[in-house]
Design a protein around this motif. Structure first.
Motif, PDB file in Angstrom:
ATOM      1  N   LEU A 325      -5.560 103.144  52.550  1.00 29.30           N
ATOM      2  CA  LEU A 325      -4.202 103.230  53.096  1.00 29.30           C
ATOM      3  C   LEU A 325      -4.065 102.401  54.376  1.00 29.30           C
ATOM      4  O   LEU A 325      -2.997 101.855  54.659  1.00 29.30           O
ATOM      5  CB  LEU A 325      -3.818 104.692  53.354  1.00 29.30           C
ATOM      6  CG  LEU A 325      -3.716 105.588  52.111  1.00 29.30           C
ATOM      7  CD1 LEU A 325      -3.247 106.982  52.511  1.00 29.30           C
ATOM      8  CD2 LEU A 325      -2.772 104.986  51.069  1.00 29.30           C
ATOM      9  N   ASP A 326      -5.159 102.297  55.147  1.00 29.73           N
ATOM     10  CA  ASP A 326      -5.088 101.502  56.379  1.00 29.73           C
ATOM     11  C   ASP A 326      -4.776 100.037  56.087  1.00 29.73           C
ATOM     12  O   ASP A 326      -4.235  99.330  56.946  1.00 29.73           O
ATOM     13  CB  ASP A 326      -6.419 101.597  57.155  1.00 29.73           C
ATOM     14  CG  ASP A 326      -6.570 102.956  57.850  1.00 29.73           C
ATOM     15  OD1 ASP A 326      -5.571 103.708  57.864  1.00 29.73           O
ATOM     16  OD2 ASP A 326      -7.672 103.256  58.336  1.00 29.73           O
ATOM     17  N   ASP A 327      -5.100  99.583  54.883  1.00 29.53           N
ATOM     18  CA  ASP A 327      -4.812  98.194  54.506  1.00 29.53           C
ATOM     19  C   ASP A 327      -3.303  97.932  54.413  1.00 29.53           C
ATOM     20  O   ASP A 327      -2.869  96.794  54.283  1.00 29.53           O
ATOM     21  CB  ASP A 327      -5.460  97.847  53.151  1.00 29.53           C
ATOM     22  CG  ASP A 327      -6.985  97.734  53.252  1.00 29.53           C
ATOM     23  OD1 ASP A 327      -7.500  97.851  54.384  1.00 29.53           O
ATOM     24  OD2 ASP A 327      -7.640  97.554  52.216  1.00 29.53           O
ATOM     25  N   LEU A 328      -2.504  99.012  54.417  1.00 27.66           N
ATOM     26  CA  LEU A 328      -1.041  98.859  54.306  1.00 27.66           C
ATOM     27  C   LEU A 328      -0.365  98.802  55.673  1.00 27.66           C
ATOM     28  O   LEU A 328       0.867  98.738  55.768  1.00 27.66           O
ATOM     29  CB  LEU A 328      -0.452 100.028  53.509  1.00 27.66           C
ATOM     30  CG  LEU A 328      -0.780 100.097  52.017  1.00 27.66           C
ATOM     31  CD1 LEU A 328      -0.336 101.436  51.438  1.00 27.66           C
ATOM     32  CD2 LEU A 328      -0.104  98.955  51.269  1.00 27.66           C
ATOM     33  N   GLU A 368       2.266  95.628  46.183  1.00 25.76           N
ATOM     34  CA  GLU A 368       2.615  94.575  45.218  1.00 25.76           C
ATOM     35  C   GLU A 368       2.456  93.174  45.795  1.00 25.76           C
ATOM     36  O   GLU A 368       2.665  92.188  45.093  1.00 25.76           O
ATOM     37  CB  GLU A 368       4.079  94.762  44.769  1.00 25.76           C
ATOM     38  CG  GLU A 368       4.260  95.918  43.798  1.00 25.76           C
ATOM     39  CD  GLU A 368       5.722  96.349  43.664  1.00 25.76           C
ATOM     40  OE1 GLU A 368       6.625  95.562  43.989  1.00 25.76           O
ATOM     41  OE2 GLU A 368       5.947  97.498  43.244  1.00 25.76           O
ATOM     42  N   SER A 369       2.096  93.090  47.083  1.00 25.01           N
ATOM     43  CA  SER A 369       2.097  91.780  47.754  1.00 25.01           C
ATOM     44  C   SER A 369       0.957  90.869  47.307  1.00 25.01           C
ATOM     45  O   SER A 369       0.976  89.673  47.559  1.00 25.01           O
ATOM     46  CB  SER A 369       1.977  91.989  49.261  1.00 25.01           C
ATOM     47  OG  SER A 369       0.682  92.514  49.550  1.00 25.01           O
ATOM     48  N   GLY A 370      -0.043  91.452  46.691  1.00 25.80           N
ATOM     49  CA  GLY A 370      -1.219  90.656  46.330  1.00 25.80           C
ATOM     50  C   GLY A 370      -2.166  90.502  47.512  1.00 25.80           C
ATOM     51  O   GLY A 370      -3.183  89.823  47.413  1.00 25.80           O
ATOM     52  N   ARG A 371      -1.832  91.130  48.643  1.00 23.71           N
ATOM     53  CA  ARG A 371      -2.681  90.968  49.837  1.00 23.71           C
ATOM     54  C   ARG A 371      -3.430  92.250  50.207  1.00 23.71           C
ATOM     55  O   ARG A 371      -4.072  92.323  51.247  1.00 23.71           O
ATOM     56  CB  ARG A 371      -1.820  90.475  51.007  1.00 23.71           C
ATOM     57  CG  ARG A 371      -1.418  89.005  50.811  1.00 23.71           C
ATOM     58  CD  ARG A 371      -0.701  88.436  52.018  1.00 23.71           C
ATOM     59  NE  ARG A 371       0.689  88.874  52.079  1.00 23.71           N
ATOM     60  CZ  ARG A 371       1.317  89.247  53.175  1.00 23.71           C
ATOM     61  NH1 ARG A 371       0.673  89.276  54.323  1.00 23.71           N
ATOM     62  NH2 ARG A 371       2.584  89.605  53.154  1.00 23.71           N
ATOM     63  N   VAL A 372      -3.316  93.250  49.336  1.00 23.99           N
ATOM     64  CA  VAL A 372      -4.036  94.513  49.581  1.00 23.99           C
ATOM     65  C   VAL A 372      -5.054  94.684  48.448  1.00 23.99           C
ATOM     66  O   VAL A 372      -4.672  94.638  47.272  1.00 23.99           O
ATOM     67  CB  VAL A 372      -3.057  95.706  49.599  1.00 23.99           C
ATOM     68  CG1 VAL A 372      -3.802  97.028  49.590  1.00 23.99           C
ATOM     69  CG2 VAL A 372      -2.138  95.610  50.801  1.00 23.99           C
ATOM     70  N   ALA A 373      -6.300  94.849  48.824  1.00 26.17           N
ATOM     71  CA  ALA A 373      -7.348  94.947  47.790  1.00 26.17           C
ATOM     72  C   ALA A 373      -7.030  96.084  46.815  1.00 26.17           C
ATOM     73  O   ALA A 373      -6.778  97.220  47.240  1.00 26.17           O
ATOM     74  CB  ALA A 373      -8.698  95.169  48.445  1.00 26.17           C
ATOM     75  N   ASN A 374      -7.015  95.759  45.538  1.00 19.33           N
ATOM     76  CA  ASN A 374      -6.737  96.715  44.445  1.00 19.33           C
ATOM     77  C   ASN A 374      -5.334  97.328  44.513  1.00 19.33           C
ATOM     78  O   ASN A 374      -5.078  98.352  43.880  1.00 19.33           O
ATOM     79  CB  ASN A 374      -7.783  97.847  44.429  1.00 19.33           C
ATOM     80  CG  ASN A 374      -9.177  97.321  44.174  1.00 19.33           C
ATOM     81  OD1 ASN A 374      -9.348  96.424  43.337  1.00 19.33           O
ATOM     82  ND2 ASN A 374     -10.153  97.845  44.878  1.00 19.33           N
ATOM     83  N   THR A 414      -9.609 104.807  55.056  1.00 20.28           N
ATOM     84  CA  THR A 414     -10.233 103.609  55.616  1.00 20.28           C
ATOM     85  C   THR A 414     -11.249 103.051  54.633  1.00 20.28           C
ATOM     86  O   THR A 414     -11.963 103.816  53.994  1.00 20.28           O
ATOM     87  CB  THR A 414     -11.001 103.996  56.912  1.00 20.28           C
ATOM     88  OG1 THR A 414     -10.133 104.806  57.700  1.00 20.28           O
ATOM     89  CG2 THR A 414     -11.433 102.794  57.710  1.00 20.28           C
ATOM     90  N   ARG A 415     -11.310 101.745  54.539  1.00 21.47           N
ATOM     91  CA  ARG A 415     -12.324 101.126  53.687  1.00 21.47           C
ATOM     92  C   ARG A 415     -13.691 101.343  54.330  1.00 21.47           C
ATOM     93  O   ARG A 415     -13.850 101.057  55.523  1.00 21.47           O
ATOM     94  CB  ARG A 415     -12.020  99.637  53.582  1.00 21.47           C
ATOM     95  CG  ARG A 415     -12.785  98.875  52.547  1.00 21.47           C
ATOM     96  CD  ARG A 415     -12.123  97.543  52.290  1.00 21.47           C
ATOM     97  NE  ARG A 415     -10.786  97.731  51.703  1.00 21.47           N
ATOM     98  CZ  ARG A 415     -10.565  98.064  50.441  1.00 21.47           C
ATOM     99  NH1 ARG A 415     -11.573  98.230  49.618  1.00 21.47           N
ATOM    100  NH2 ARG A 415      -9.340  98.238  49.993  1.00 21.47           N
ATOM    101  N   SER A 416     -14.624 101.882  53.573  1.00 17.65           N
ATOM    102  CA  SER A 416     -15.955 102.101  54.159  1.00 17.65           C
ATOM    103  C   SER A 416     -16.963 101.266  53.390  1.00 17.65           C
ATOM    104  O   SER A 416     -16.660 100.745  52.324  1.00 17.65           O
ATOM    105  CB  SER A 416     -16.320 103.585  54.091  1.00 17.65           C
ATOM    106  OG  SER A 416     -16.378 103.965  52.743  1.00 17.65           O
TER     107      SER A 416
END
Ligand code: AMP
Ligand code: ZN
Ligand code: ZN
Length: 491
Positions: A325-328, A368-374, A414-416
């Motif tokens: 979620l932090d990737d957003l 949907e931006s293509g800039r967030v992993a998965n 958070t991505r770990s």
């Protein structure tokens, strides 16, 4: 409130018609007819006309034999009767018990298909001589343990029975529900043990979510309602159920539950393809053998309606399949305090003053931006905008924002760097990996019958039909239950 699941009944005959015709034709019948034909033929007839005559007779003989074999198939009662036969259309009488009994056994996380992992003589015996959902039982959404177990016993979708997640917070009083919460206020609807005892019949529960809650005339009686304790050996659970059949007839419960935590434990730890799943399934089969043997010793096995099922399936999860979620953050910040559950059921309740629809729009824009992993493996919805087939909006307890997570993906804050691999469930109930088993054996279930997949909310009406009691209103359909349960003669 009928479910929108397919409801047509199909029956498969494990032996093909051709094979039956061949196997059941008396070997002498064709030659006997041929010799009769020979008696009527004249020596002066030409060889050609004799040949035509013989072929006509042979055709007639084959047709007659086929008709005989077909009628055998049509009217035979064993072992796999056609749905059209008289024998297949009505239940078998009880031989020893004085009243009908239903025993529901839940093997947690028994994914549909696990039954092919090994030779399972006891489970296969139930399948061979019983009725099976041919492509599995469909869990309700979210495909989690508590929502599903309680749907099985109430016939209600989670939005209506109130157990909308394994853990959640009541937005009105701020109270927290967890798997140890036994206050009646959480548990809506009427579970089977309550319906049964409201009708003056006995019920027993060897564990089941909600069974310890006092409701109606059900007060979780000593010795008939076991307080949850996961360390009780599985054999002891089976033996306790067997002991109920040693009681005087009017004390034998009409409805019983039995619960095993496996293979869910192993599924979470190792994923559905690990050899330790196979070991756990073999153990469940051994327990079924212990149960069947004990019932046979007491002369009641054929009298009991056993429903062996699971609550949901299992799918493999791995470290690379993470959505953070932090990737957003660039689109919208989602603090962890807003998140009621992450995965596989993402549910978010923004605090007052925030617009849930704005949050949904911004989250989806980022995903949907293509800039967030998965990002393509998560879509968020206002609960009212979820597909209707999920029946997951009509409760104030369901947070306003719900995410549908791709099969096998995990949502984290958070991505770990952790290298986690295992298994999970809770995803969309349309995923085949979330399906579980439905195997029913006993006097009210046809032998060797396969039925199409159906949702577990249909089971409540099946049980009340077998026990001949009036059930509470629910999301299943009585007419659907009647296509799985055999009618009695008196009906
Ligand atoms: P889940 O994480 O959805 O697979 O939940 C499975 C777990 O629920 C089991 O491993 C048990 O620990 C727990 N559980 C199952 N039945 C009960 C119960 N009747 N009361 C409390 N916890 C339970
Ligand atoms: Zn479960
Ligand atoms: Zn689980």
């Amino acid at each position: 409130m009928a479910s929108d699941q397919e409801s047509t009944l199909s029956t498969s005959l494990p032996i093909s018609t051709n094979q039956l015709l061949e196997d059941d034709l008396p070997s002498s019948s064709s030659s006997a007819l041929l010799s009769t034909a020979g008696h009527h033929s004249s020596p002066r007839k030409t060889a050609a006309s004799t040949l035509v005559f013989i072929s006509l007779v042979v055709t007639t003989a084959v047709a007659l034999s086929a008709a005989a074999a077909f009628s055998f198939l049509f009217f035979s009662s064993a072992p796999n009767p056609s749905p059209h036969s008289t024998a297949a259309l009505s239940s078998r009488p009880l031989s020893k018990l004085k009243h009908p009994v239903v025993l529901i056994i839940s093997s947690d996380g028994f994914r549909f298909g696990y039954q092919y992992k090994s030779d399972l003589p006891n489970i296969n015996r139930l399948i061979r001589n019983g009725t099976e959902a041919e492509r599995g039982l469909i869990p309700v959404f979210p495909t989690l343990t508590f929502p599903n177990h309680y749907s099985i016993v109430t016939g209600l979708y989670p939005a209506y029975h109130g157990i909308i997640n394994n853990y959640f917070t009541d937005p009105i009083d701020g109270d927290n529900f967890n798997m140890g919460s036994h206050e009646p206020k959480w548990w809506l609807g009427e579970p089977l043990w309550e319906t049964v005892s409201n009708h003056g019949l006995k019920a027993s529960t060897y564990f089941w979510p909600g069974s310890e809650v006092h409701k109606g005339s059900w007060d979780c009686p000593n010795n008939y309602c076991m307080p949850y304790n996961e360390s009780v050996p599985f054999e002891e659970r089976v033996d306790t159920v067997l002991n109920y059949f040693d009681l005087p007839s009017d004390e034998i419960p009409s409805f019983m539950t039995l619960y095993f935590e496996d293979p869910d434990h192993e599924g979470h730890q190792y994923g559905p393809d690990d050899v330790r799943i196979t070991d756990a399934i073999v153990e469940i089969d051994t327990l079924m053998g212990r149960l069947i043997h004990g019932l046979e010793e007491r002369g009641v096995f054929e009298d009991i309606n056993i429903i062996l099922l699971g609550d949901h399936g299992m799918v493999g999860t791995c470290d690379k399949k993470v959505i953070a979620l932090d990737d957003l953050a660039q689109w919208v910040k989602i603090p962890k305090e807003w998140v009621q559950s992450y995965s596989p059921l993402l549910s978010i309740r923004p605090p007052p003053g925030y617009s849930s629809s704005d949050v949904v729009a911004k989250m989806n824009e980022g995903l949907e931006s293509g800039r967030v992993a998965n990002g393509e493996f998560l879509r968020v919805y206002l609960k009212e905008g979820l597909p209707n087939r999920l029946h997951y909006s009509a409760s104030y307890r369901i947070p306003p924002i719900v995410g549908l997570v791709g099969e096998g993906f995990t949502v984290k804050q958070t991505r770990s760097k952790g290298q986690e691999c295992g298994g999970a469930h809770g995803y969309d109930n349309a995923f085949f990996s979330m399906r579980t088993i439905f195997i029913a054996h006993g006097p009210r279930f046809a032998r060797g019958r396969k039925v199409p997949s159906f949702e577990n909310v249909q089971i409540y009406n099946m049980v009340t039909a077998i026990l001949k009691i009036e059930g509470a209103s629910n999301n299943g359909s009585v007419s659907f239950a009647d296509t799985v349960v055999l009618p009695t003669h008196s009906k």
